[in-house]
Scaffold this active site. Structure first.
Site, PDB file in Angstrom:
ATOM      1  N   LYS A  37       0.810  -1.217   0.000  1.00 56.25           N
ATOM      2  CA  LYS A  37       0.000   0.000   0.000  1.00 56.25           C
ATOM      3  C   LYS A  37       0.851   1.279   0.000  1.00 56.25           C
ATOM      4  O   LYS A  37       0.331   2.373   0.165  1.00 56.25           O
ATOM      5  CB  LYS A  37      -0.987   0.005   1.169  1.00 56.25           C
ATOM      6  CG  LYS A  37      -1.969  -1.167   1.116  1.00 56.25           C
ATOM      7  CD  LYS A  37      -2.951  -1.160   2.259  1.00 56.25           C
ATOM      8  CE  LYS A  37      -3.877  -2.372   2.184  1.00 56.25           C
ATOM      9  NZ  LYS A  37      -4.824  -2.425   3.315  1.00 56.25           N
ATOM     10  N   THR A  40       3.003   5.418  -3.837  1.00 53.76           N
ATOM     11  CA  THR A  40       3.691   6.598  -4.339  1.00 53.76           C
ATOM     12  C   THR A  40       5.197   6.448  -4.176  1.00 53.76           C
ATOM     13  O   THR A  40       5.683   5.523  -3.534  1.00 53.76           O
ATOM     14  CB  THR A  40       3.216   7.850  -3.579  1.00 53.76           C
ATOM     15  OG1 THR A  40       3.421   7.647  -2.173  1.00 53.76           O
ATOM     16  CG2 THR A  40       1.739   8.107  -3.822  1.00 53.76           C
ATOM     17  N   GLY A  67      10.928   9.440 -19.857  1.00 55.17           N
ATOM     18  CA  GLY A  67      12.131  10.028 -20.432  1.00 55.17           C
ATOM     19  C   GLY A  67      11.885  11.451 -20.900  1.00 55.17           C
ATOM     20  O   GLY A  67      12.781  12.301 -20.844  1.00 55.17           O
ATOM     21  N   SER A  68      10.682  11.726 -21.365  1.00 62.04           N
ATOM     22  CA  SER A  68      10.324  13.087 -21.771  1.00 62.04           C
ATOM     23  C   SER A  68      10.426  14.044 -20.598  1.00 62.04           C
ATOM     24  O   SER A  68      10.918  15.172 -20.730  1.00 62.04           O
ATOM     25  CB  SER A  68       8.897  13.108 -22.333  1.00 62.04           C
ATOM     26  OG  SER A  68       8.805  12.324 -23.496  1.00 62.04           O
ATOM     27  N   TRP A 100      13.288  13.099 -31.258  1.00 58.70           N
ATOM     28  CA  TRP A 100      11.905  12.915 -30.806  1.00 58.70           C
ATOM     29  C   TRP A 100      11.347  14.263 -30.371  1.00 58.70           C
ATOM     30  O   TRP A 100      12.093  15.192 -30.056  1.00 58.70           O
ATOM     31  CB  TRP A 100      11.860  11.904 -29.664  1.00 58.70           C
ATOM     32  CG  TRP A 100      10.477  11.524 -29.229  1.00 58.70           C
ATOM     33  CD1 TRP A 100       9.882  11.789 -28.025  1.00 58.70           C
ATOM     34  CD2 TRP A 100       9.501  10.798 -29.988  1.00 58.70           C
ATOM     35  NE1 TRP A 100       8.607  11.282 -27.990  1.00 58.70           N
ATOM     36  CE2 TRP A 100       8.342  10.671 -29.189  1.00 58.70           C
ATOM     37  CE3 TRP A 100       9.502  10.255 -31.276  1.00 58.70           C
ATOM     38  CZ2 TRP A 100       7.194  10.018 -29.634  1.00 58.70           C
ATOM     39  CZ3 TRP A 100       8.351   9.609 -31.717  1.00 58.70           C
ATOM     40  CH2 TRP A 100       7.223   9.489 -30.899  1.00 58.70           C
ATOM     41  N   SER A 195      15.007   6.610 -20.848  1.00 59.71           N
ATOM     42  CA  SER A 195      13.579   6.273 -20.882  1.00 59.71           C
ATOM     43  C   SER A 195      13.368   4.793 -20.642  1.00 59.71           C
ATOM     44  O   SER A 195      14.158   3.962 -21.089  1.00 59.71           O
ATOM     45  CB  SER A 195      12.980   6.650 -22.248  1.00 59.71           C
ATOM     46  OG  SER A 195      11.664   6.151 -22.368  1.00 59.71           O
ATOM     47  N   HIS A 200      11.720   0.037 -25.030  1.00 63.58           N
ATOM     48  CA  HIS A 200      13.113   0.388 -24.805  1.00 63.58           C
ATOM     49  C   HIS A 200      13.881  -0.744 -24.118  1.00 63.58           C
ATOM     50  O   HIS A 200      13.330  -1.801 -23.817  1.00 63.58           O
ATOM     51  CB  HIS A 200      13.192   1.685 -24.009  1.00 63.58           C
ATOM     52  CG  HIS A 200      12.725   2.877 -24.796  1.00 63.58           C
ATOM     53  ND1 HIS A 200      13.021   4.167 -24.450  1.00 63.58           N
ATOM     54  CD2 HIS A 200      11.982   2.972 -25.928  1.00 63.58           C
ATOM     55  CE1 HIS A 200      12.494   5.003 -25.314  1.00 63.58           C
ATOM     56  NE2 HIS A 200      11.844   4.294 -26.225  1.00 63.58           N
ATOM     57  N   ARG A 238      17.163  13.645   4.337  1.00 63.37           N
ATOM     58  CA  ARG A 238      18.421  13.614   5.082  1.00 63.37           C
ATOM     59  C   ARG A 238      19.635  13.533   4.158  1.00 63.37           C
ATOM     60  O   ARG A 238      20.763  13.727   4.586  1.00 63.37           O
ATOM     61  CB  ARG A 238      18.417  12.438   6.065  1.00 63.37           C
ATOM     62  CG  ARG A 238      17.569  12.708   7.308  1.00 63.37           C
ATOM     63  CD  ARG A 238      17.507  11.492   8.211  1.00 63.37           C
ATOM     64  NE  ARG A 238      16.701  10.439   7.625  1.00 63.37           N
ATOM     65  CZ  ARG A 238      16.440   9.275   8.246  1.00 63.37           C
ATOM     66  NH1 ARG A 238      16.962   9.032   9.428  1.00 63.37           N
ATOM     67  NH2 ARG A 238      15.690   8.362   7.666  1.00 63.37           N
ATOM     68  N   GLU A 352       5.298  -5.442 -37.509  1.00 68.22           N
ATOM     69  CA  GLU A 352       5.074  -4.063 -37.091  1.00 68.22           C
ATOM     70  C   GLU A 352       6.318  -3.226 -37.393  1.00 68.22           C
ATOM     71  O   GLU A 352       7.440  -3.632 -37.094  1.00 68.22           O
ATOM     72  CB  GLU A 352       4.758  -4.007 -35.598  1.00 68.22           C
ATOM     73  CG  GLU A 352       4.346  -2.630 -35.104  1.00 68.22           C
ATOM     74  CD  GLU A 352       3.924  -2.625 -33.647  1.00 68.22           C
ATOM     75  OE1 GLU A 352       3.383  -1.600 -33.199  1.00 68.22           O
ATOM     76  OE2 GLU A 352       4.142  -3.645 -32.940  1.00 68.22           O
TER      77      GLU A 352
END
Length: 417
Positions: A37, A40, A67-68, A100, A195, A200, A238, A352
């Site tokens: 939990k 963040t 990375g941006s 980019w 990135s 990547h 710290r 692709e």
């Protein structure tokens, strides 16, 4: 329906830009964070940063949400009022035209003037001698993009940048793990960015890292990443030299909520950090697998009796030990008119593809909106790469024989398209 419209809706590629990029262990590490939990930015993020800095041979690494965002922080830190050698609005910044969008936009957002430079088509990177010729009395920053595991001679560029007090920034978002001689790309300049996007070298889905070696630069980056806030997490305060300084100077303020700079909110989550850290631990293995897959694809094509040098493959620049992100390919000029039909054919076969980065960025309508190439300068070498080049993926796992056969038979049909 054209190639691009089909590509937007097609999902069942047989050979994707990246396949199975997330392992079961990555998922387990992410689940452990969810179970704790503590979602963040916290201890996992800090651990990833420490391991990243140690491996890359730098003093500091700071994780961000992409990375941006790392590129954004690099420019805004380079121009921060707390920095002695700093960028100012209107300063000129040399940048490759093959880049980019978020290599370029932080320059525009800060109010800098991009000075575009053409590339060396053999490496897809700038030629350091051509770059040095572009340096003028107005040049205050060089923003290099280390394209697909390659680079120019960064030792030479760093030497001239140091002599002229020019800020050097490396966008190594596509080159994590590549070395020039025995030094990692992304560690030559004042700032280096990386990135962890899905295709990547390692991925946390979204995520990035920025590195530096200067104490003051690190504290600027730290504040800019999170609201201009110096406090806020026990995992960092710290370690910051100026934390106690500001706490003593402003005794009426809660030391946990001291804002010392401007800022953004570019923080990652510990979920991203857990996945990225687990991938980073096996970075060397992933690099070997991608490099082996690259050799397998090229050798399979060249050993076939139908091979007639229909394609050119980008090779490592001098003294580069590459970490390939993808496989850039240049079609022979005699097939120039049928390139788009060929890419459509590959798409129909389940392979692709994508452009090499985003092509010549001054061709993009957004650069016209901001009048970034007012003299309408042509960049012939990069233009050739845009018109003849494309990219396929390199996977983290060993390529299958079926996929090698698919690529070989599809590519070597180019004469019949």
């Amino acid at each position: 329906m054209n190639l691009f419209k089909k590509s937007l809706i097609k999902k069942n590629y047989k050979y994707k830009l990246l396949e199975d990029g997330i392992s079961k262990k990555d998922i387990l590490e992410a689940k452990n964070v969810l179970d704790s939990k503590q979602i963040t930015m916290a201890s996992k993020t800090r651990k990833f940063e420490e391991m990243f800095a140690k491996k890359m041979g730098v003093k500091y690494a700071l994780m961000v949400n992409s990375g941006s965002s790392a590129n954004l922080l690099a420019i805004f830190a380079a121009g921060n009022p707390l920095r002695q050698n700093k960028l100012k609005k209107g300063d000129e910044v040399i940048i490759p035209v093959l880049c980019w969008s978020t290599s370029l936009w932080p320059l525009v957002q800060f109010g800098l003037k991009p000075v575009f430079i053409d590339i060396d088509p053999k490496t897809l990177n700038v030629n350091e001698d051509e770059l040095i010729k572009k340096i003028s009395s107005k040049t205050r920053c060089i923003f290099l993009v280390n394209v697909h595991g390659n680079s120019c001679d960064l030792f030479k560029v760093k030497k001239i940048a140091k002599k002229k007090k020019i800020i050097l920034i490396e966008d190594s978002c596509e080159s994590l793990g590549s070395k020039l001689k025995n030094k990692y790309l992304g560690t030559f300049g004042d700032f280096g960015t990386f990135s962890f996007f899905y295709s990547h070298q390692i991925t946390s889905g979204e995520g990035g890292m920025i590195v530096c070696n200067n104490d003051k630069d690190y504290e600027i980056l730290f504040a800019l990443r999170s609201h201009g806030w110096l406090g806020g997490t026990r995992f960092y305060t710290r370690r910051l030299n100026s934390y106690n300084y500001y706490a003593k100077k402003y005794p009426s303020l809660d030391p946990r909520y001291i804002f010392v700079n401007s800022g953004f909110n570019l923080r990652p989550t510990d979920i991203q950090a857990a996945i990225g850290l687990n991938q980073f631990i096996r970075l060397n293995k992933l690099i070997r697998n991608r490099n082996q897959n690259r050799r397998a694809i090229i050798n399979t094509l060249k050993k076939d009796k139908r091979w007639k040098n229909q394609f050119q493959f980008i090779e490592p620049a001098k003294n580069i030990n590459p970490s390939w992100m993808g496989l850039p390919i240049i079609i022979d000029k005699k097939y120039k008119r049928q390139k788009m039909r060929f890419l459509s054919y590959l798409d129909s076969k389940g392979i692709e593809t994508r452009p090499i980065i985003s092509g010549v960025f001054t061709n993009q309508p957004a650069t016209k909106l901001y009048n970034l190439n007012p003299t309408k300068r042509k960049f012939n070498k990069a233009q050739d790469v845009q018109e003849l080049g494309f990219l396929i993926g390199l996977h983290q796992k060993k390529i299958s024989k079926d996929n090698l056969t698919l690529i070989k038979d599809s590519f070597l049909n180019i004469d019949k398209i």
